[in-house]
Design a protein around this motif. Structure first.
Motif, short mmCIF file in Angstrom:
data_model
loop_
_atom_site.label_atom_id
_atom_site.label_comp_id
_atom_site.label_asym_id
_atom_site.label_seq_id
_atom_site.Cartn_x
_atom_site.Cartn_y
_atom_site.Cartn_z
N LEU A 353 0.76 -1.07 0.11
CA LEU A 353 -0.05 -0.15 0.09
C LEU A 353 0.89 1.19 -0.01
O LEU A 353 1.69 1.37 0.84
CB LEU A 353 -0.95 0.12 1.27
N SER A 354 0.31 2.11 -1.04
CA SER A 354 1.28 3.19 -0.85
C SER A 354 1.12 4.57 -0.08
O SER A 354 0.50 5.62 -0.33
CB SER A 354 1.21 3.92 -2.35
N MET A 355 0.99 3.95 1.26
CA MET A 355 0.76 5.24 2.39
C MET A 355 1.57 4.32 3.61
O MET A 355 1.82 3.18 3.79
CB MET A 355 -0.63 5.06 2.58
N GLY A 356 1.69 5.39 4.40
CA GLY A 356 2.50 5.32 5.74
C GLY A 356 2.34 6.39 6.57
O GLY A 356 1.64 7.45 6.58
N GLY A 357 3.54 6.32 7.46
CA GLY A 357 3.74 7.36 8.48
C GLY A 357 3.85 8.91 8.14
O GLY A 357 3.20 9.78 8.70
N GLN A 480 -1.69 -12.77 -6.46
CA GLN A 480 -3.36 -13.18 -6.30
C GLN A 480 -3.83 -12.16 -5.59
O GLN A 480 -5.19 -11.74 -5.87
CB GLN A 480 -3.32 -14.55 -5.63
N ALA A 481 -3.15 -11.54 -4.32
CA ALA A 481 -3.94 -10.54 -3.46
C ALA A 481 -4.40 -9.45 -4.44
O ALA A 481 -5.53 -8.74 -4.11
CB ALA A 481 -3.36 -10.52 -2.10
N MET A 482 -3.43 -8.84 -5.06
CA MET A 482 -3.68 -7.44 -5.89
C MET A 482 -4.61 -7.90 -6.94
O MET A 482 -5.56 -7.19 -7.22
CB MET A 482 -2.18 -7.25 -6.61
N GLU A 654 -3.15 0.05 -8.66
CA GLU A 654 -4.64 0.31 -8.28
C GLU A 654 -4.76 -0.51 -6.87
O GLU A 654 -5.54 0.06 -6.08
CB GLU A 654 -5.54 -0.24 -9.23
N ALA A 655 -3.89 -1.67 -6.67
CA ALA A 655 -4.29 -2.27 -5.43
C ALA A 655 -3.65 -1.37 -4.20
O ALA A 655 -4.02 -1.62 -3.21
CB ALA A 655 -3.52 -3.66 -5.51
N SER A 656 -2.73 -0.63 -4.53
CA SER A 656 -2.01 0.28 -3.50
C SER A 656 -2.95 1.18 -2.92
O SER A 656 -2.43 1.93 -1.76
CB SER A 656 -0.43 0.73 -3.95
N LYS A 657 -4.14 1.31 -3.49
CA LYS A 657 -5.16 2.49 -2.81
C LYS A 657 -6.01 1.94 -2.02
O LYS A 657 -6.80 2.72 -1.35
CB LYS A 657 -5.70 3.08 -4.01
N LEU A 658 -6.02 0.58 -1.69
CA LEU A 658 -6.83 -0.10 -0.76
C LEU A 658 -6.88 0.60 0.55
O LEU A 658 -5.85 0.93 1.23
CB LEU A 658 -6.75 -1.61 -0.87
N ASN A 666 -7.91 -9.01 2.21
CA ASN A 666 -7.90 -9.63 0.64
C ASN A 666 -6.49 -10.53 1.07
O ASN A 666 -6.28 -11.60 0.00
CB ASN A 666 -7.66 -8.61 -0.28
N SER A 667 -5.59 -9.87 1.59
CA SER A 667 -4.16 -10.85 1.57
C SER A 667 -4.56 -12.22 2.22
O SER A 667 -3.78 -13.38 1.62
CB SER A 667 -3.08 -10.19 2.40
#
Length: 771
Positions: A353-357, A480-482, A654-658, A666-667
């Protein structure tokens, strides 16, 4: 023709360039040798035997008897991150943690530092205005948006989620809290602290002749631009920071320089590298070029004795002392998720996921700006101003709804050439809205965060061809998760039989996704729905389906999964005629059962050419009207096999926006059936610096429980595993890699410079089975 060589074709072209004849491979049935028929004949085994013999000879002569040292004293463990580098001997209790940054002297016209915005911004005319979330009379939990600013609408949507949770826990809402906080903050005047009374004053560097500075020294430069230094962070989100660097070689040089200077602080000089082994921690979802470059830097350029690569999730389980877990590594830039099963990372469960601290820090800054942040001259591009927000985030941010109150906080601003200033701040729900962006990522601008990033590439070589496991680069690239997380973005394929004898017609009905990723709300499903039903955010509706079968799991090598999303009946009479002959009994018992049974019998789905089709399927369309067909729900016709890559959708992006909770679920789904989901959701291990936010464990548990309970039969309580006692979750991955470096079983995982020179990336694949 040579005698004794069967089936050799005569060269009739007379265009050969040589008269040398290449003999065919020998028939193994006729070979009496046992060469390369056992593991003892491999190069790795011969090297191990040779090393054992040399060690035995040296021990017998007594000339090279090693001194007794602590286990792991000759093993260096390196865990590079986007914000911090953790490095040290495997025998150390804690690693050396330094900022993963370098300041190099630059030619004149040093570029000014630019902050890349990753969070939506309010309009300029509303940056300092009173927040527009107004509670109407009668319901203190209601949120009324009285603004046309899109940013206010996004924040209001997150506030609605917060108020719903506060209503559930019966927590009162303070009326007019935002107005009270804004009035206080705008009138606050800072207090000047004399330098003698500031125990945490910073010794700024105003002049330096060093060619480069790393770590804290690089951040203590008073004015890097005026001093002729350019400050860069070489690693970003588990890969190289190609946005700030002109070439990849400059990145490699900076990383090697940071490694060398950090090892000097641990007392390891360059002349001692040949005596040390190194364990390097790599991301779960890694880029091969990134791993290859790190190995080349450590083995070839720096000259370490041997190397072992280890994935983050597996190292985290070693550090926690567990064998099965769903590991959530929450860093500064990215959040990686992967399930570990008995010491092996399940490849299909990996997600990034493209998000963090850093997103929490920036969102907190924007929210505080809305309520009149008293420190007006703040610029996140400056390192000392960023540290002010990082300190505030660590002290005031929480995910516990009970901590939301109109409290008074203080913070200190230390700037070069100016005395220390003490500020006061009042804030209400901003302290919880900021970390909630992980669960409500609608405010994160994912396109802006990857703007300017380049994908490094290199020429293919023979070793790379030998490493490749699949000819389909698309299925090898995405997990598969993506694919499960992005199923709703693919078109719905409706098959149509063309009677002219041409190829079947594909009628794509593209589902347009929402611009922002909505969170928490899931697609309504009954409790009996299989776990393969895709969990989609609320803003992205799944493709329209009729009474046809539910989705099947997307296989990595099967590209026909988007076709199974459609249960729409065909209007051709061929299928209706077939169903009337063969499927009358099944259709009368219920369309759902009939279509499910028909689909299960027809798997796997393949392309059906019209020329090879059954003659009955070429009949004139004489079926009933579409409404009557929909009621009878005939079995769906075979779908058309179209590879995923034909849709031009960046699955990993697109999967990194979840949202974080949906991505974890999903994982776990990608690991297998209901039993696997229950297994991993009852052992969720959260590590990384962002895991230190108070209330993170309960926030994840409650949200995952709300997702899993209606979708997974017999789902018990979701459990978040805390790190071992007195272990910082930020160093848990490093400690796990240190445990691996001290194990006797790691002897089979080492790669020497000679192995790397001989095999290249293939050596990593054969010694580290996860590559």
């Amino acid at each position: 023709m040579p005698r004794g060589v069967p089936n050799v074709k005569r060269d009739e072209s007379a265009m050969r360039f040589t008269s040398f004849h290449v003999p065919l491979a020998l028939n193994p049935k006729h070979v009496g040798s046992n060469y390369l028929k056992s593991d003892s004949q491999t190069l790795w085994s011969r090297n191990a035997v040779r090393a054992h013999r040399s060690r035995t000879v040296l021990d017998e002569t007594g000339s090279a008897t090693p001194t007794e040292t602590r286990r792991g004293a000759k093993v260096v463990v390196i865990h590079p991150g986007s914000r911090f580098l953790r490095i040290g001997r495997a025998s150390d209790v804690t690693p050396l943690t330094i900022p993963n940054v370098i300041a190099r002297r630059h030619a004149p016209l040093v570029p000014a530092p630019v902050y890349v915005q990753g969070i939506s911004r309010p309009r300029d005319d509303r940056k300092r205005s009173t927040p527009s979330v107004v509670a109407p009379s009668g319901d203190e939990y209601a949120v009324n948006v009285a603004s046309d600013d899109p940013f206010d609408a996004k924040v209001a949507a997150i506030t609605v989620s917060l108020r719903d949770r506060m209503r559930f826990y019966k927590l009162r809402v303070t009326p007019n809290a935002a107005s009270i906080a804004t009035t206080f903050n705008e009138q606050f005047k800072p207090e000047i602290i004399p330098e003698a009374n500031d125990p945490y004053r910073i010794d700024w560097i105003h002049s330096s002749e060093e060619p480069y500075l790393i770590g804290e020294k690089a951040l203590r430069l008073a004015d890097p631009e005026q001093m002729g230094y350019v400050v860069r962070w070489p690693i970003y989100g588990g890969n190289f920071n190609t946005r700030d660097y002109p070439s990849s070689q400059v990145i490699y040089n900076d990383i090697e320089t940071i490694f060398r200077e950090a090892l000097k602080q641990k007392g390891i000089e360059a002349s001692m590298y040949k005596e040390y082994s190194v364990v390097v921690v790599i991301p779960d979802y890694y880029d091969r070029l990134y791993v290859e470059a790190l190995v080349r830097i450590l083995l070839v350029d720096m000259g370490f004795k041997q190397l072992c690569a280890q994935q983050e999730s597996l190292a985290a389980t070693y550090g926690a002392g567990i064998s099965n877990a769903c590991v959530v590594d929450m860093g500064a830039v990215k959040t990686s998720i992967a399930c570990v099963d008995d010491g092996l990372v399940i490849a299909d469960t990996r997600m990034v996921l493209s998000m963090g601290g850093n997103d929490i820090t920036e969102f907190l800054y924007i929210l505080l700006e809305k309520i009149g942040f008293p420190y007006r001259d703040i610029n996140l591009a400056r390192s000392y101003d960023w540290n002010v927000m990082e300190d505030l985030k660590a002290r005031i941010c929480t995910l516990a709804e009970s901590d939301v109150a109109l409290n008074l906080y203080d913070f200190y601003v230390r700037r070069p050439g100016k005395p220390t200033e003490k500020y006061g701040l009042r804030a209400y729900d901003e302290i919880i809205l900021a970390p909630m962006c992980l669960f409500e990522p609608r405010v994160i601008e994912f396109e802006q965060k990857r703007a300017g990033m380049r994908f490094l590439s290199r020429a293919q070589d023979i070793a790379e061809e030998m490493v490749e496991q699949s000819s389909d680069k698309f299925t090898e690239r995405y997990t598969q998760a993506m694919l499960i997380s992005t199923q709703h973005l693919f078109p719905v394929l409706v098959p149509a039989i063309n009677l002219e004898g041409t190829q079947p017609v594909v009628t794509p009905m593209v589902q347009t996704p929402a611009t922002e990723v909505q969170s928490a709300a899931l697609t309504p499903q009954g409790p009996s729905v299989s776990t393969t039903t895709p969990v989609t955010p609320a803003g992205e509706e799944p493709p329209p389906t009729t009474n046809g079968p539910k989705d099947e799991d997307v296989e990595m090598a099967d590209a026909a999964a988007p076709a199974t999303e459609s249960g729409a009946p065909s209007t051709s009479g061929a299928d209706e005629e077939k169903s009337s002959e063969n499927k009358t009994a099944e259709a009368s018992t219920g369309g759902e059962d009939a279509t499910t049974k028909a689909t299960s019998n027809e798997l796997p789905i393949e392309i059906i050419d019209v020329g090879d089709a059954d003659p009955k399927q070429a009949a004139t369309p004489t079926g009933p009207p579409p409404g009557q067909q929909r009621q009878q729900a005939p079995p769906p016709p075979p779908m058309i096999h179209i590879p995923y890559r034909a849709f031009n959708i960046d699955v990993s992006f697109e999967a990194s926006k979840l949202p974080l909770d949906v991505a974890i679920f999903n994982s776990a789904r990608a690991a297998g059936g209901d039993e696997k989901i229950r297994k991993y959701l009852q052992a969720v291990l959260v590590v990384g610096g962002t895991a230190l936010v108070p209330g993170m464990a309960h926030a994840l548990e409650s949200r995952l429980q709300a997702i899993a309970t209606p979708l997974v039969p017999n789902m018990e309580k979701v459990q978040i595993i805390p790190p071992p006692k007195d272990v910082d979750p930020r160093v848990l991955v490093w400690k796990g890699a240190a445990v691996l470096g001290k194990m006797d079983g790691a002897a089979d995982l080492w790669i020497t410079p000679a192995d790397w020179e001989l095999f290249g990336l293939r050596a990593l694949k054969e010694r580290c089975f996860f590559l």
